[in-house]
Scaffold this active site. Structure first.
Site, short mmCIF file in Angstrom:
data_model
loop_
_atom_site.label_atom_id
_atom_site.label_comp_id
_atom_site.label_asym_id
_atom_site.label_seq_id
_atom_site.Cartn_x
_atom_site.Cartn_y
_atom_site.Cartn_z
N ARG A 52 0.80 -1.33 0.12
CA ARG A 52 0.04 0.12 -0.10
C ARG A 52 0.91 1.40 0.02
O ARG A 52 0.44 2.11 -0.55
CB ARG A 52 -0.68 -0.16 1.23
CG ARG A 52 -2.04 1.31 1.23
CD ARG A 52 -2.88 0.76 2.21
NE ARG A 52 -3.63 2.01 2.75
CZ ARG A 52 -4.83 2.46 2.20
NH1 ARG A 52 -5.44 1.60 1.30
NH2 ARG A 52 -5.46 3.57 2.76
N ILE A 78 -7.42 7.48 -1.86
CA ILE A 78 -7.33 5.88 -1.72
C ILE A 78 -8.20 5.65 -0.37
O ILE A 78 -8.22 6.30 0.84
CB ILE A 78 -5.96 5.63 -1.72
CG1 ILE A 78 -5.58 3.91 -1.29
CG2 ILE A 78 -5.02 6.10 -0.38
CD1 ILE A 78 -4.29 3.69 -1.47
N SER A 79 -9.14 4.67 -0.63
CA SER A 79 -9.90 4.09 0.33
C SER A 79 -9.27 3.62 1.74
O SER A 79 -8.18 2.88 1.52
CB SER A 79 -11.08 3.17 -0.05
OG SER A 79 -11.44 3.49 -1.39
N GLN A 80 -9.94 3.54 2.67
CA GLN A 80 -9.50 2.92 3.93
C GLN A 80 -9.41 1.58 3.73
O GLN A 80 -10.06 0.91 3.11
CB GLN A 80 -10.56 3.20 4.89
CG GLN A 80 -10.25 2.53 6.23
CD GLN A 80 -11.69 2.82 7.30
OE1 GLN A 80 -12.76 3.19 6.65
NE2 GLN A 80 -11.54 2.28 8.42
#
Ligand code: SAH
Length: 228
Positions: A52, A78-80
Site C-alpha cells: 500500500r 485511496i479508500s480506507q
C-alpha cells in the site's frame, strides 16, 4: 569478517524498510481487517501482499497503513484499507474471474483484486490519476490489470460481461450500463447516495432477469462524476 558478510547479505535480501512495511501490513490486516470480521482468505492474503505504501503520495507515506482513507491529489482519496477488504470480500472473488473496477484512483483496489482474479479492467475519469496509476501498476509488474481513461458510467463494453463490478465512487443511481455488463450470477458492489452525505454500500446480484439488491454498510466515498 564472516559475520559482517552474513549481516550484509541479510540486509541486501531484506532491506529494513521492506521489513518495516511488511510488519505494518500484517498488523493492519490483523487489527483493522480480521478483527472487524473479514474472513475471505483470498482477500486477507491479497491485503497482506499488496505494498500500500507504493500507492500513496510521498507526503503521506508514513500513514500508508493507518485505519483511514488518504489524499491522492485532485480531490480524490485511496479508500480506507478495511473498506477495500470489505468490497473485495463482498464480490466473493475467485481465481478464474474477470472483474471491472470503476474509479482506479491510486490503483490500489485494482492491485488487491488482481492478486486474486485473472483479469482486472479499471477505468478512471481523471486523466492524470489514470496516468500515474497505469505507470505504477506496470512498474509493480501487474500484467493482468488493464487501465483506461474514460467515464466509467458506460462500463467497458468490449470486455463484458464481467463476473463482478466494483465501483469506488458514490453514484446517485446505479448506472444501467454496468448492470447490463454483469454476467448472469454476477455481483456488483457500489456506494449509492449523495455526494459527501449519506451513502450506503449496496450489493447487487444478477440472477437471470432478477436484480437483487442488499444494503450493506454506511460509507463515505468521493462522488461519481460524469464527463461533460
Ligand atoms: N479505487 C481507488 C479509490 C479511488 S477514489 C483506489 O484504490 O485508490 C474514486 C475514484 O473514482 C477517483 O479517482 C475519481 O476520479 C474516480 N471517478 C469518479 N467518477 C468516475 C467515473 N464516472 N468514471 C471513472 N472514474 C471515476
Amino acid at each position: 569478517m564472516k559475520t559482517i558478510i552474513i549481516i550484509l547479505l541479510i540486509l541486501v535480501h531484506y532491506p529494513p524498510d521492506q521489513d518495516k512495511y511488511q510488519k505494518e501490513r500484517e498488523r493492519m490486516v490483523r487489527t483493522q481487517i480480521e478483527y472487524r470480521g473479514i474472513k475471505n482468505q483470498h482477500t486477507l492474503d491479497a491485503m497482506k501482499k499488496v505494498p500500500r505504501h507504493k500507492f500513496v503520495p510521498d507526503n503521506v507515506v508514513d500513514h500508508s497503513y493507518t485505519d483511514r482513507p488518504l489524499p491522492i491529489g485532485y480531490g480524490q482519496t485511496i479508500s480506507q484499507p478495511y473498506i477495500v477488504a470489505y468490497m473485495t470480500e463482498a464480490i466473493n472473488p475467485k481465481p478464474n474471474q474477470k472483474v471491472l473496477e470503476i474509479g482506479t484512483g491510486s490503483g490500489y483496489q485494482a492491485a488487491v483484486l488482481a492478486e486474486i482474479v485473472s483479469k482486472v479492467y479499471t477505468i478512471e475519469i481523471i486523466k492524470e490519476l489514470f496516468g500515474t496509476a497505469d505507470k505504477r501498476l506496470k512498474q509493480l509488474g501487474y500484467k493482468n490489470i488493464f487501465c483506461k481513461a474514460a467515464d466509467g458510467y458506460y462500463g467497458w463494453e468490449e470486455h463484458a460481461p464481467f463476473d463482478a463490478i466494483v465501483v469506488t465512487a458514490a453514484a446517485e443511481h446505479i448506472p444501467p450500463p454496468l448492470i447490463a455488463q454483469l454476467k448472469d450470477g454476477g455481483k456488483m458492489i457500489i456506494p449509492v447516495g449523495s455526494a459527501f452525505l449519506n451513502q450506503t454500500l449496496i450489493l447487487i446480484e444478477k440472477e437471470g432477469r432478477e436484480i437483487k439488491t442488499t444494503s450493506l454498510l454506511p460509507v463515505r466515498f468521493v462522488p461519481f462524476t460524469r464527463e461533460k
